[in-house]
Design an enzyme around this catalytic site. Structure first.
Site, short mmCIF file in Angstrom:
data_model
loop_
_atom_site.label_atom_id
_atom_site.label_comp_id
_atom_site.label_asym_id
_atom_site.label_seq_id
_atom_site.Cartn_x
_atom_site.Cartn_y
_atom_site.Cartn_z
N GLY A 238 0.84 -1.21 0.00
CA GLY A 238 0.00 0.00 0.00
C GLY A 238 0.86 1.24 0.00
O GLY A 238 2.06 1.18 -0.27
N ASN A 239 0.28 2.37 0.31
CA ASN A 239 1.06 3.61 0.45
C ASN A 239 0.40 4.49 1.50
O ASN A 239 -0.66 4.16 2.03
CB ASN A 239 1.20 4.32 -0.90
CG ASN A 239 -0.14 4.65 -1.50
OD1 ASN A 239 -0.88 5.46 -0.97
ND2 ASN A 239 -0.49 4.00 -2.61
N PHE A 240 1.04 5.62 1.79
CA PHE A 240 0.61 6.45 2.94
C PHE A 240 -0.52 7.44 2.61
O PHE A 240 -0.85 8.29 3.43
CB PHE A 240 1.80 7.22 3.50
CG PHE A 240 2.84 6.34 4.14
CD1 PHE A 240 2.53 5.59 5.25
CD2 PHE A 240 4.12 6.24 3.61
CE1 PHE A 240 3.47 4.75 5.84
CE2 PHE A 240 5.07 5.42 4.19
CZ PHE A 240 4.74 4.67 5.32
#
Ligand code: CTP
Length: 400
Positions: free
Chosen positions: A207-209
Site C-alpha cells: 500500500g502507500n501512505f
C-alpha cells in the site's frame, strides 16, 4: 464581491464566542450582505441585542412570539440565501441533531431551505465528547456545512480545540461558497482518491501512505459547485462532508480501474487524485506466506494506468485532471505526464516541499495546463488547494 446582495441569517447561541458576532455581522454588511440576526436567551447574556441590531441595521429576533405578534420563522427561512449559526453551542448542536424546536433559531433552522453553516464553539473536552462527535456527524449528514473550530485559548483558561473560527475565516468560507455555487450545475464529476491495497496473501498487502484527504476535498468542492459527484475511494476511514456525493469504495488498483471505467463515459469532469499502486503481486497466495527462507521475492506486475486509459478514450467535452507526485525534475516530469496521459491539467506535488503530500493538512501544488501555463501556488490547506483546482476546472469548462 460574492456576498453582495446575499441575504444571510446570523443565529447566535449561548457561548462566550458570541462577543465576536457584532464584528462578524459588520464584516458581512461591509461585504454587501443583508443580515438578520437571531439570538437565543442564553446568547443575550453574552452579547447585546442592541449592538447586533445596530450593526445589522435590522431588529434582532429572540423569540417566536414578540409581544402580541408572531415572528414568521417559515418566512425567515425562505428569505435567506444562507443561515450561519455562529457560535453554535453544544446545547444547540444537540437540538439541531435531534430536531428539537424550543426557540426561534431551531424553528428557523428546521424550516430553512437554504444552506446552513454551523460554527461550533465550546471547551475542548465538550468538543471531544462522543456525543458532540456524534451530533457533528449527524448534522453534517443532513447536508449542513460544519465550519472547522480553531485551536487556541478557550474561555476555561485552557488552550486547545473548540474555539469558534475567527469571523474573517467564516466570512471567507461563506464567500468561497457563493463564488462557485451553481457553476457546475448539471455536470457529472468523477473523483478517485486514497491509496490502493494490493494483496500479497490473505493478511498482507502493498500500500502507500495516502489518506485520501486531497481528493475527498476536491469531491466536496465539486459538489458544492453543483456537480453530481461520484467518488471512487480506496481504503481510508475518511469520508466527504457533502452527503450528496456517491461514494464507491474499492480496495485494489484493478477494482478502482473497473469502477472508474464503468462510469467514465457519463462523466463530464474526472479528477484522478488517487495514489494508485503501480505494481501488484503477480499471484496472491491462497494461504498466509510462512516465514521459512532468509530471503523472499515477490514477483510484481504492472497495474492498469487509470488516468492513461481515460486519456485514451477522452471525449472532447470531457475535462481530465491528473496528479503527479515527483521527487526530482518535477515540472518536466509533470509536463510529460500532461501530454502522455492526454490530461487537460496536472496538479503537481513535490515531496521536496515541506508540508506537502501524504497525511499533511496542507499542500503545495503547481498546476500545469495544455496552454503551457505553469502556476505555482503557495502552501495552503488541502481545502484551499481543492478550491484552487476546482476554480481552474471551472475556467477550463468555460473555455470549452
Ligand atoms: N494513476 C492512475 N493509475 C495508475 C497509476 C497512477 O490513474 N495505475 C494516476 C494517479 O491517480 C495520478 C497520476 O496517474 O493522477 C500520476 O500518478 P503518478 O504515480 O505520479 O505517476 P505514474 O503515472 O504512476 O508515473 P511514475 O510512477 O513513473 O511517476
Amino acid at each position: 464581491m460574492s456576498l453582495k446582495g446575499k441575504k444571510i441569517i446570523v443565529a447566535v447561541t449561548g457561548s462566550i464566542a458570541a462577543y465576536k458576532t457584532p464584528h462578524f455581522v459588520r464584516l458581512l454588511v461591509k461585504a454587501g450582505a443583508k443580515v438578520k440576526v437571531l439570538l437565543t436567551d442564553a446568547a443575550g447574556q453574552f452579547v447585546s441585542p442592541l449592538s447586533l441590531a445596530t450593526v445589522s441595521g435590522n431588529p434582532v429576533l429572540s423569540s417566536v412570539t414578540d409581544g402580541a405578534s408572531w415572528n414568521n420563522h417559515v418566512e425567515l427561512g425562505l428569505w435567506a440565501d444562507a443561515m450561519v449559526i455562529a457560535p453554535c453551542s453544544a446545547n444547540t448542536l444537540g437540538k439541531l441533531a435531534s430536531g428539537l424546536c424550543d426557540n426561534i433559531i431551531c424553528a428557523v433552522y428546521l424550516s430553512a431551505r437554504c444552506p446552513v453553516f454551523i460554527a461550533p464553539a465550546m471547551d475542548e473536552d465538550m468538543w471531544k465528547h462522543p456525543s458532540t462527535r456524534r451530533n457533528i456527524e449527524t448534522v453534517r449528514s443532513y447536508g449542513n456545512h460544519i465550519i472547522p473550530t480553531e485551536f487556541g485559548e478557550l474561555a476555561s483558561g485552557l488552550v486547545g480545540e473548540g474555539r469558534m473560527a475567527e469571523p474573517e475565516n467564516i466570512l471567507s468560507l461563506l464567500s468561497d461558497f457563493f463564488v462557485n455555487k451553481g457553476k457546475l450545475e448539471g455536470l457529472t464529476a468523477l473523483v478517485t482518491a486514497g491509496p490502493t491495497y494490493e494483496r500479497i496473501d490473505p493478511v498482507r498487502f502493498i500500500g502507500n501512505f495516502s489518506t485520501g484527504k486531497m481528493g475527498i476535498s476536491i469531491a466536496d468542492e465539486l459538489a458544492d459547485a453543483g456537480a453530481n459527484v461520484t467518488l471512487v475511494l480506496g481504503p481510508t476511514s475518511r469520508r466527504p462532508e457533502n452527503p450528496s456525493i456517491n461514494v464507491i469504495s474499492v480496495e485494489s488498483a484493478d477494482e478502482m480501474y473497473a469502477a472508474v471505467l464503468e462510469i467514465s463515459n457519463q462523466t463530464d469532469i474526472a479528477v484522478l487524485s488517487a495514489a494508485v499502486a503501480d505494481y501488484k503481486a503477480e499471484t496472491i497466495a491462497d494461504n498466509k506466506i510462512k516465514k521459512k527462507t532468509d530471503d523472499l521475492s515477490i514477483s510484481l506486475t504492472k497495474t492498469k494506468d487509470i488516468l492513461g486509459s481515460l486519456g485514451k478514450i477522452k471525449h472532447p467535452s470531457q475535462t481530465l485532471v491528473g496528479f503527479a507526485l515527483e521527487t526530482e525534475n518535477e515540472v518536466a516530469h509533470a509536463q510529460k505526464k500532461l501530454t502522455e496521459k492526454n490530461a487537460d491539467m496536472i496538479a503537481l506535488n513535490s515531496l521536496n516541499d515541506t508540508g506537502a503530500g501524504f497525511g499533511h493538512d496542507t499542500n503545495k501544488i503547481t498546476l500545469l495546463k495544455r496552454d503551457n501555463t505553469v502556476n505555482s501556488l503557495p502552501l495552503m490547506s488541502k481545502k484551499e488547494a481543492a478550491k484552487a483546482i476546482v476554480d481552474q476546472i471551472i475556467e477550463l469548462r468555460n473555455a470549452k
